[in-house]
Design an enzyme around this catalytic site. Structure first.
Site, mmCIF file in Angstrom:
data_model
loop_
_atom_site.group_PDB
_atom_site.id
_atom_site.type_symbol
_atom_site.label_atom_id
_atom_site.label_comp_id
_atom_site.label_asym_id
_atom_site.label_seq_id
_atom_site.Cartn_x
_atom_site.Cartn_y
_atom_site.Cartn_z
ATOM 1 N N HIS A 105 -4.742 -6.530 -8.184
ATOM 2 C CA HIS A 105 -5.757 -5.552 -7.779
ATOM 3 C C HIS A 105 -7.090 -6.287 -7.639
ATOM 4 O O HIS A 105 -7.471 -7.043 -8.556
ATOM 5 C CB HIS A 105 -5.867 -4.411 -8.801
ATOM 6 C CG HIS A 105 -6.864 -3.373 -8.402
ATOM 7 N ND1 HIS A 105 -6.628 -2.472 -7.380
ATOM 8 C CD2 HIS A 105 -8.122 -3.140 -8.847
ATOM 9 C CE1 HIS A 105 -7.706 -1.719 -7.222
ATOM 10 N NE2 HIS A 105 -8.625 -2.098 -8.094
ATOM 11 N N LEU A 132 0.809 -1.234 0.000
ATOM 12 C CA LEU A 132 0.000 0.000 0.000
ATOM 13 C C LEU A 132 0.834 1.272 0.000
ATOM 14 O O LEU A 132 0.288 2.371 0.091
ATOM 15 C CB LEU A 132 -0.930 0.006 1.226
ATOM 16 C CG LEU A 132 -2.006 -1.082 1.234
ATOM 17 C CD1 LEU A 132 -2.795 -1.050 2.534
ATOM 18 C CD2 LEU A 132 -2.941 -0.921 0.030
ATOM 19 N N ASN A 138 1.389 -6.379 -9.918
ATOM 20 C CA ASN A 138 0.510 -6.100 -8.780
ATOM 21 C C ASN A 138 -0.795 -6.855 -8.942
ATOM 22 O O ASN A 138 -1.245 -7.106 -10.064
ATOM 23 C CB ASN A 138 0.227 -4.584 -8.720
ATOM 24 C CG ASN A 138 -0.707 -4.208 -7.574
ATOM 25 O OD1 ASN A 138 -0.460 -4.571 -6.427
ATOM 26 N ND2 ASN A 138 -1.785 -3.513 -7.893
#
Ligand code: GRF
Length: 214
Positions: free
Chosen positions: A117, A98, A115
């Site tokens: 998501h 984060l 990443n």
């Protein structure tokens, strides 16, 4: 005749929290589903992240690097780069990470950062869309399908090239917590290890765009 030792890419996983996606990667490596890469380093930007315990339990080097301890964003990223390069990292996986990463950092590792998501990009992504907030927005919109996306990381939040996606049903009465868990179980924990294996196999075969010799 000794078995030919399979060349493996070095993976570093960056976390900020519980580390269930990290655990999925570690489990995939142990089960042999992830065999072209090996997790060599876990970095958390929060000292109390349970994901650090998961790494230690798996015998993987686990380090907490906080922006506060480093004093500036530049020093924070310099420390990340020092640790990543010391571990000879080929692929960086953001798994519930984060913290802000500058364009300098993402350009330094062009096409070598992925990443996960917890939505189907371009829905419910970008600035401010993380964790439960993603699922709250999806439920507020009344979508019947959500899911997860693995993508390359560039300077735009959730803006990099999409690598893989998996759709997950939304049911009447879903809470953000229920939807989050379903998406983790049915999508995130499957997509991320598979994407890591796909990219690591390209890296070891010398076929990955992030590794083309100039
Ligand atoms: C979860 O919201 C997950 O959907 C997202 O990051 C958060 C924490 O995941 N990818 P983890 O349990 O720390 O992997």
């Amino acid at each position: 005749m000794s078995a030919k030792k399979e060349k493996k890419a070095n993976i570093a996983v960056l976390i900020s929290g519980g580390g269930t996606n990290l655990q999925a990667i570690l489990d995939a490596e142990k089960a042999g589903a992830l065999h072209s890469g090996s997790v060599k380093l876990v970095i958390s930007n929060r000292k109390r992240a349970y994901g650090l315990e998961r790494a230690k339990n798996a015998g993987v080097k686990a380090v907490a690097v906080t922006r506060k301890d480093c004093g500036s964003q530049e020093a924070f990223e310099a420390e990340l780069i020092r640790l990543l390069d010391e571990a000879k990292t080929d692929l960086i996986v953001l798994a519930g990470w984060l913290a802000i990463l500058s364009e300098n950092f993402t350009r330094h590792y062009e096409k070598r950062i992925i990443n996960i998501h917890p939505a189907l990009i371009p829905s419910f992504c970008g600035e401010g869309f993380y964790g439960l907030k993603v699922h709250e927005a999806a439920l507020a919109k009344g979508v019947k399908v959500s899911g997860a996306t693995v993508h390359y990381v560039n300077e735009i939040p959730d803006g990099g090239e999409i690598i893989a996606q998996k759709a997950v049903r939304v049911y009447p009465g879903d809470t953000p917590e229920k939807l989050q868990l379903r998406i983790m179980k049915q999508a995130e924990w499957k997509l991320l290890p598979k994407a890591a294996e796909q990219i690591c196999s390209e890296i070891v075969a010398g076929k990955h765009p992030g590794f083309q010799e100039d």
